[in-house]
Design an enzyme around this catalytic site. Structure first.
Site, PDB file in Angstrom:
ATOM      1  N   ALA A   1       0.737  -1.221  -0.651  1.00 31.67           N
ATOM      2  CA  ALA A   1       0.202   0.172  -0.164  1.00 31.67           C
ATOM      3  C   ALA A   1       1.286   1.471  -0.014  1.00 31.67           C
ATOM      4  CB  ALA A   1      -0.786   0.629   1.714  1.00 31.67           C
TER       5      ALA A   1
ATOM      6  N   ILE B   1       0.588   3.913   2.008  1.00 29.76           N
ATOM      7  CA  ILE B   1       1.469   3.923   3.662  1.00 29.76           C
ATOM      8  C   ILE B   1       2.559   3.689   3.787  1.00 29.76           C
ATOM      9  CG2 ILE B   1      -1.214   5.178   3.006  1.00 29.76           C
ATOM     10  CD1 ILE B   1      -1.674   2.836   5.410  1.00 29.76           C
ATOM     11  N   TYR B   2       2.406   2.402   2.994  1.00 35.00           N
ATOM     12  CA  TYR B   2       3.343   1.146   3.883  1.00 35.00           C
ATOM     13  C   TYR B   2       4.802   2.143   3.569  1.00 35.00           C
ATOM     14  CZ  TYR B   2       0.480  -2.351   3.756  1.00 35.00           C
ATOM     15  OH  TYR B   2      -0.940  -3.506   4.854  1.00 35.00           O
ATOM     16  N   SER B   3       5.261   2.803   4.529  1.00 37.03           N
ATOM     17  CA  SER B   3       7.192   3.163   4.000  1.00 37.03           C
ATOM     18  C   SER B   3       6.799   4.545   2.919  1.00 37.03           C
ATOM     19  CB  SER B   3       7.869   2.595   3.950  1.00 37.03           C
ATOM     20  OG  SER B   3       7.999   1.621   4.906  1.00 37.03           O
TER      21      SER B   3
END
Length: 85
Positions: free
Chosen positions: A58, A60-62
């Site tokens: 996604a 928003i992951y890192s």
């Protein structure tokens, strides 16, 4: 690897999914782990070699770096699989 249809899409995906929330540097995710690109290349390659084609990622992951790491890892695997490499 056992495969299943993804809903009614006609697309087959592996029953197992590789989660990639810890791929890439991110201070908020650091307590869970931080997998750098070299590590992501190895993990993605092993997953693909094992028949996994379903990746949970996604933006928003890192802060989006997870998606970059998965893409580059898949590219490394694809290049390695070419004749002459």
């Amino acid at each position: 690897m056992r495969m299943r249809f993804l809903g009614k899409s006609g697309i087959k995906v592996s029953e197992l999914c590789l989660g990639t929330m810890t791929f890439g540097p991110n201070a908020r995710m650091k307590p869970l782990g931080a997998v750098d690109q070299k590590g992501a290349d190895t993990i993605v390659s092993m997953a693909l070699d094992g028949g996994i084609n379903f990746f949970d990622t996604a933006d928003i992951y890192s802060e989006g770096q997870s998606e970059v790491n998965v893409g580059q890892g898949a590219g490394v695997t694809a290049q390695r699989s070419r004749p002459g490499h």
